[in-house]
Design a protein around this motif. Sequence first.
Motif, PDB file in Angstrom:
ATOM      1  N   MET A 212      39.536  27.800  46.580  1.00  0.00           N
ATOM      2  CA  MET A 212      39.725  29.198  46.870  1.00  0.00           C
ATOM      3  C   MET A 212      41.222  29.486  46.916  1.00  0.00           C
ATOM      4  SD  MET A 212      38.850  30.965  50.540  1.00  0.00           S
ATOM      5  CE  MET A 212      38.085  32.507  50.227  1.00  0.00           C
TER       6      MET A 212
ATOM      7  N   TYR B 253      50.528  33.428  48.697  1.00  0.00           N
ATOM      8  CA  TYR B 253      49.355  32.818  48.084  1.00  0.00           C
ATOM      9  C   TYR B 253      49.083  31.509  48.801  1.00  0.00           C
ATOM     10  CZ  TYR B 253      50.408  36.161  44.442  1.00  0.00           C
ATOM     11  OH  TYR B 253      50.658  37.319  43.763  1.00  0.00           O
TER      12      TYR B 253
ATOM     13  N   GLU C 235      46.076  28.154  48.992  1.00  0.00           N
ATOM     14  CA  GLU C 235      44.919  27.536  48.347  1.00  0.00           C
ATOM     15  C   GLU C 235      44.310  26.476  49.253  1.00  0.00           C
ATOM     16  OE1 GLU C 235      43.550  25.779  44.028  1.00  0.00           O
ATOM     17  OE2 GLU C 235      45.685  25.820  44.492  1.00  0.00           O
TER      18      GLU C 235
ATOM     19  N   LYS D 203      43.177  39.343  49.103  1.00  0.00           N
ATOM     20  CA  LYS D 203      42.385  39.224  47.872  1.00  0.00           C
ATOM     21  C   LYS D 203      42.069  37.751  47.693  1.00  0.00           C
ATOM     22  CE  LYS D 203      42.305  40.178  42.971  1.00  0.00           C
ATOM     23  NZ  LYS D 203      42.987  40.783  41.825  1.00  0.00           N
TER      24      LYS D 203
ATOM     25  N   ASP E 183      40.054  34.580  45.368  1.00  0.00           N
ATOM     26  CA  ASP E 183      39.385  34.054  44.189  1.00  0.00           C
ATOM     27  C   ASP E 183      38.578  32.857  44.675  1.00  0.00           C
ATOM     28  OD1 ASP E 183      38.532  32.977  41.815  1.00  0.00           O
ATOM     29  OD2 ASP E 183      40.522  32.661  40.984  1.00  0.00           O
TER      30      ASP E 183
ATOM     31  N   ARG F 142      36.097  30.060  44.024  1.00  0.00           N
ATOM     32  CA  ARG F 142      35.557  29.265  42.919  1.00  0.00           C
ATOM     33  C   ARG F 142      35.342  27.838  43.413  1.00  0.00           C
ATOM     34  NH1 ARG F 142      38.382  28.658  37.002  1.00  0.00           N
ATOM     35  NH2 ARG F 142      36.494  28.061  35.892  1.00  0.00           N
TER      36      ARG F 142
ATOM     37  N   GLU G 185      44.310  25.417  41.260  1.00  0.00           N
ATOM     38  CA  GLU G 185      44.230  26.602  40.412  1.00  0.00           C
ATOM     39  C   GLU G 185      45.404  27.554  40.606  1.00  0.00           C
ATOM     40  OE1 GLU G 185      41.621  27.513  37.866  1.00  0.00           O
ATOM     41  OE2 GLU G 185      42.068  25.391  38.079  1.00  0.00           O
TER      42      GLU G 185
ATOM     43  N   LYS H 116      46.069  28.155  36.707  1.00  0.00           N
ATOM     44  CA  LYS H 116      45.854  29.436  36.024  1.00  0.00           C
ATOM     45  C   LYS H 116      47.094  29.845  35.239  1.00  0.00           C
ATOM     46  CE  LYS H 116      42.505  31.633  39.023  1.00  0.00           C
ATOM     47  NZ  LYS H 116      42.151  32.975  39.438  1.00  0.00           N
TER      48      LYS H 116
END
Length: 101
Positions: free
Chosen positions: A1, A47, A49, A78, A80, A82, A88, A92
């Motif tokens: 994530m 950000y 992770e 926000k 993501d 996964r 990622e 990405k």
Amino acid sequence: MIVAFSLSPSGGDAVDADGGMSAAVAAAVRVVRESGLPHQTTAMFTYLEGDWDEVMDVVKRAVDAVAELAPRVGLVLKADIRPGHTGEMTGKVERVDRHLG
């Protein structure tokens, strides 16, 4: 994530001498950096992770750190989500760069 989040302190001791909020934001960034999770801080977002529980714990602790200096904290988040994918945050970008040559 991967989570992109931004905290906006309002009022109280959060206001720096120059009218900015950098001291309160620094309190949140310190929590992120000390978490040990992969992270990146930009001018507008941080950000982060990891798995759901790890990431949300860090976001909550970052909010709490800002709340110690400000009576009000805004949070934009926000995610993501996964499961089973790691690395990622850089992966990405690397995949897009390959297309750009």
